[in-house]
Design an enzyme around this catalytic site. Structure first.
Site, PDB file in Angstrom:
ATOM      1  CD  GLU A  56       3.296   9.287  -1.264  1.00 57.59           C
ATOM      2  OE1 GLU A  56       2.965   9.323  -2.463  1.00 57.59           O
ATOM      3  OE2 GLU A  56       2.479   9.443  -0.339  1.00 57.59           O
ATOM      4  CG  ASP A 115      -4.522   1.483   7.749  1.00 58.42           C
ATOM      5  OD1 ASP A 115      -5.716   1.700   8.042  1.00 58.42           O
ATOM      6  OD2 ASP A 115      -3.625   2.341   7.864  1.00 58.42           O
ATOM      7  NE  ARG A 165      -0.929   2.035  13.272  1.00 62.29           N
ATOM      8  CZ  ARG A 165      -1.838   1.427  14.033  1.00 62.29           C
ATOM      9  NH1 ARG A 165      -1.690   0.174  14.355  1.00 62.29           N
ATOM     10  NH2 ARG A 165      -2.881   2.083  14.482  1.00 62.29           N
TER      11      ARG A 165
HETATM   12  C1  LIG Z   1       0.129   7.088  -1.837  1.00 62.19           C
HETATM   13  C2  LIG Z   1      -0.396   7.366  -0.475  1.00 62.19           C
HETATM   14  N1  LIG Z   1       0.276   8.222   0.310  1.00 62.19           N
HETATM   15  C3  LIG Z   1      -0.170   8.462   1.574  1.00 62.19           C
HETATM   16  C4  LIG Z   1      -1.286   7.834   2.052  1.00 62.19           C
HETATM   17  C5  LIG Z   1      -1.744   8.046   3.476  1.00 62.19           C
HETATM   18  N2  LIG Z   1      -2.987   8.819   3.525  1.00 62.19           N
HETATM   19  C6  LIG Z   1      -4.193   8.240   3.686  1.00 62.19           C
HETATM   20  S1  LIG Z   1      -5.455   9.326   3.671  1.00 62.19           S
HETATM   21  C7  LIG Z   1      -4.402  10.637   3.470  1.00 62.19           C
HETATM   22  C8  LIG Z   1      -4.962  12.025   3.367  1.00 62.19           C
HETATM   23  C9  LIG Z   1      -5.977  12.125   2.279  1.00 62.19           C
HETATM   24  O1  LIG Z   1      -6.514  13.385   2.195  1.00 62.19           O
HETATM   25  P1  LIG Z   1      -7.718  13.668   1.200  1.00 62.19           P
HETATM   26  O2  LIG Z   1      -7.404  13.112  -0.145  1.00 62.19           O
HETATM   27  O3  LIG Z   1      -8.030  15.109   1.268  1.00 62.19           O
HETATM   28  O4  LIG Z   1      -8.885  12.770   1.786  1.00 62.19           O
HETATM   29  P2  LIG Z   1     -10.065  13.180   2.784  1.00 62.19           P
HETATM   30  O5  LIG Z   1      -9.709  14.436   3.480  1.00 62.19           O
HETATM   31  O6  LIG Z   1     -11.258  13.383   1.924  1.00 62.19           O
HETATM   32  O7  LIG Z   1     -10.230  12.027   3.707  1.00 62.19           O
HETATM   33  C10 LIG Z   1      -3.067  10.180   3.421  1.00 62.19           C
HETATM   34  C11 LIG Z   1      -1.899  11.050   3.280  1.00 62.19           C
HETATM   35  C12 LIG Z   1      -1.952   6.939   1.186  1.00 62.19           C
HETATM   36  N3  LIG Z   1      -3.032   6.257   1.578  1.00 62.19           N
HETATM   37  N4  LIG Z   1      -1.497   6.743  -0.080  1.00 62.19           N
END
Ligand SMILES: Cc1ncc(C[n+]2csc(CCOP(=O)(O)OP(=O)(O)O)c2C)c(N)n1
Lengths: 312, 275
Positions: A56, A115, A165
């Site tokens: 971000e 969440d 949301r």
């Molecule tokens: C700082 C932040 N930005 C965005 C999110 C929203 N978010 C939750 S899970 C996710 C994707 C995560 O992907 P990955 O790390 O590959 O996890 P996995 O595929 O193993 O679930 C995002 C963007 C968040 N939780 N925290």
């Protein structure tokens, strides 16, 4: 108010419409394009959409760079990560140089729901309001959300806009007038005024109905712009009703309630109370349950209105 | 080292997977994909590797586990419940109002949760402080952190990575749940993280690569990490998002979607085991 649409839905649709008439518009996201609804813009204008990954700070910095090059970046992620993680980038690289970046944050407030606390931004309005040059918007329904998108594009400078949301009642007709910095008197009344923002406008309208059964007539004002705040409409309401209640889906510290209090204290002090989360983190639960638990419902507002009227 | 009871590990992993499905189903929301992908890793950590005491969650000598990819809370909760930190019934209250188990880990509310996480990148950074504190106190404590492959796109991950090798944190083991998917699609399409092994190496880490669903490989690599001196260890674990439930495997749509009644039944049947 029967039709319900989430303001993020309206945001996503409005971006596509805006993209068609304004070629300068570019959209950036951080791996949440399905949730923030920017995916619709990506589909329509793939070359003007940039997924920056889960990063971000770089998301905001990149948007700032776009703005120096005559583009109008609309940047989206959840309100928590936009106003929180990227705060300093927004302050120093967007606010300070007064760049034309539109930070459109979704999933704000307690109604993010399940969440839980880590995702329920209840400080974003306060943080963003404290940044010089920053305009802060919080539309109440799908119609005003769409109008806000177009108003932001017209305005030259940094804007933070908050979208939700959950689906919320549609309050306005398509011909409503959304002007940055101008509150809207949604309902008339002389006994007190509820100054509400975002999803709390619909609650305030319901609170008014509850109170009118008791013979109390309250004015409802939609303060969709938290900054610059409409001082005129506030002072007028204070003078004409003598009692003010603010309502926001946000910590009572630093957001709408604080902004209104600042104006009243300096101009026309009268009894006032704030409805919002009481300096606490939220928790997981269904949006409606959380609204109840954190005392944000129409009933809660109505109760507070009666309290403040008694102090007149 | 005692002989490894693979039968027990297999049974535990199955129970944990079933716990994930039941919990997310009961919540009606949550993150099954990235929880299932990490189930075998957490099984080995909690049932083979880590010193923890479910009866005394705050035991000072315990090893620490930080779920930096906090959205995978269901796998942590199901594992902690299986280990006996709290009753399995809690799993069915996940994300309900007033529940102990929050949508993302809350260290103040749940026994066995070491760090509140959910904002990607933050937990990993906190694990640096835990490992430094253990060194300062000359304690034989290992810190484990689980990261997502999307998560490593966050800048703070690399700030932490730099600090960990700077301070020679050989008591820190990070595990990358490398399932190749995030929310908007494949890592490669959203934001390429490759070459990932070389990145960690160039940040001064000892890097090992494994199949994150092979108990043998997870065990041997976790043991190996104990022997590495003066460097933190990163284990890149190749996994399958949604692993164990055929219709969830490698499906980006199952990142943050709860199974409906029939999908839950189908998933539980596939996972097999008792009830
Ligand atoms: C700082 C932040 N930005 C965005 C999110 C929203 N978010 C939750 S899970 C996710 C994707 C995560 O992907 P990955 O790390 O590959 O996890 P996995 O595929 O193993 O679930 C995002 C963007 C968040 N939780 N925290």
């Amino acid at each position: 108010m029967n039709n319900k649409i989430a303001t993020r839905e309206a945001y996503g649709k409005a971006l596509v419409e805006l993209g068609k008439v304004n070629e300068k518009v570019v959209v950036l996201d951080a791996d949440l394009s399905k949730s923030t609804k920017t995916a619709a813009f990506q589909k329509e204008f793939p070359n003007r959409f940039f997924n920056m990954g889960i990063a971000e700070q770089n998301l905001m910095g990149t948007a700032a760079g776009f703005a120096t090059s005559e583009k109008i970046p609309f940047v989206s992620t959840f309100a928590m990560f936009a106003s929180g993680r990227a705060f300093e980038i927004i302050r120093n690289s967007i606010g300070y140089p007064k760049l034309n970046v539109k930070v459109c944050a979704t999933h704000a407030g307690i109604t993010v729901g399940e969440d839980g606390a880590s995702h329920q931004a209840l400080e974003d309005l306060a943080c963003m309001r404290a940044i010089p040059n920053m305009v802060v918007l919080n539309p109440a329904d799908a119609v005003s959300a769409k109008k806000a998108v177009f108003a932001m594009a017209e305005y030259n400078g940094p804007v933070y806009a908050r979208f939700g949301r959950a689906a919320v009642p549609v309050i306005y007709d398509e011909d409503m007038n959304f002007e940055i910095g101008k509150g809207i008197e949604v309902k008339e009344g002389k006994d007190a005024a509820i100054i509400a923002t975002g999803i709390m406008v619909a609650e305030a309208i319901k609170a008014r109905e509850i109170l009118s059964k008791k013979g109390i007539e309250v004015r409802v004002i939609d303060m969709h712009t938290i900054k610059p705040i409409d001082e005129e409409i506030l002072i007028k309401a204070a003078k004409e009703t003598g009692a003010i209640v603010t309502a926001e889906e946000h910590n009572i510290i630093g957001g709408l309630g604080s902004a209104v209090a600042e104006v009243l204290v300096e101009n026309y002090p009268i009894p006032m109370k704030r409805v919002g989360t009481l300096d606490t983190f939220g928790e997981s639960g269904k949006p409606a349950e959380l609204m109840k638990k954190y005392a944000l419902t129409a009933e809660d507002i109505a109760k507070v209105v009666e309290e403040v009227i008694n102090k007149k | 080292m005692a002989k490894v009871d693979y039968e027990m590990l297999k049974k535990n992993a199955t129970e944990i997977r079933k716990g994930i499905i039941k919990a997310v189903h009961a919540a009606g929301s949550g993150h099954p994909g990235g929880s299932l992908s990490a189930a075998d890793i957490l099984t080995v950590l909690y049932f083979y590797k880590m010193k923890v005491d479910p009866k005394n969650p705050k035991w000072e000598e315990r090893d620490r586990f930080v779920l930096s990819k906090g959205h995978a809370a269901p796998v942590l909760y199901a594992t902690l419940a299986e280990k006996g930190f709290f009753s399995k019934e809690e799993l069915l209250k996940l994300r309900h109002i007033g529940a102990m188990l929050q949508g993302h880990p809350d260290m103040k509310g749940t026994p066995g949760v070491e760090m509140s996480t959910g904002s990607l990148g933050q937990g990993f950074s906190c694990s640096i402080g835990m490992a430094l504190a253990a060194k300062l106190d000359k304690k034989d404590i290992r810190v484990y952190a689980l990261l997502g492959d999307g998560e490593v796109q966050e800048g703070i991950v690399w700030e932490a990575a730099m600090a960990a090798s700077h301070y020679k944190l050989d008591n820190l083991t990070a595990i990358l749940d490398f399932n190749g998917l995030q929310i908007d699609g494949k890592n490669e399409d959203v934001m390429n993280i490759h070459p990932i092994k070389e990145k960690w190496e160039s940040f001064g880490w000892h890097v090992l690569e494994i199949d994150g669903h092979s108990f043998e490989e997870i065990i041997s690599v976790l043991d190996k990490a104990d022997e590495i001196k003066d460097k933190p260890t990163m284990i890149i674990a190749k996994t399958i998002k949604g692993k164990g439930v055929s219709f969830m495997e490698n499906q980006v749509g199952w990142h943050g979607t709860a199974p409906k009644d029939d999908e839950k039944e189908k998933a539980l049947k596939e996972l097999g085991g008792a009830n």
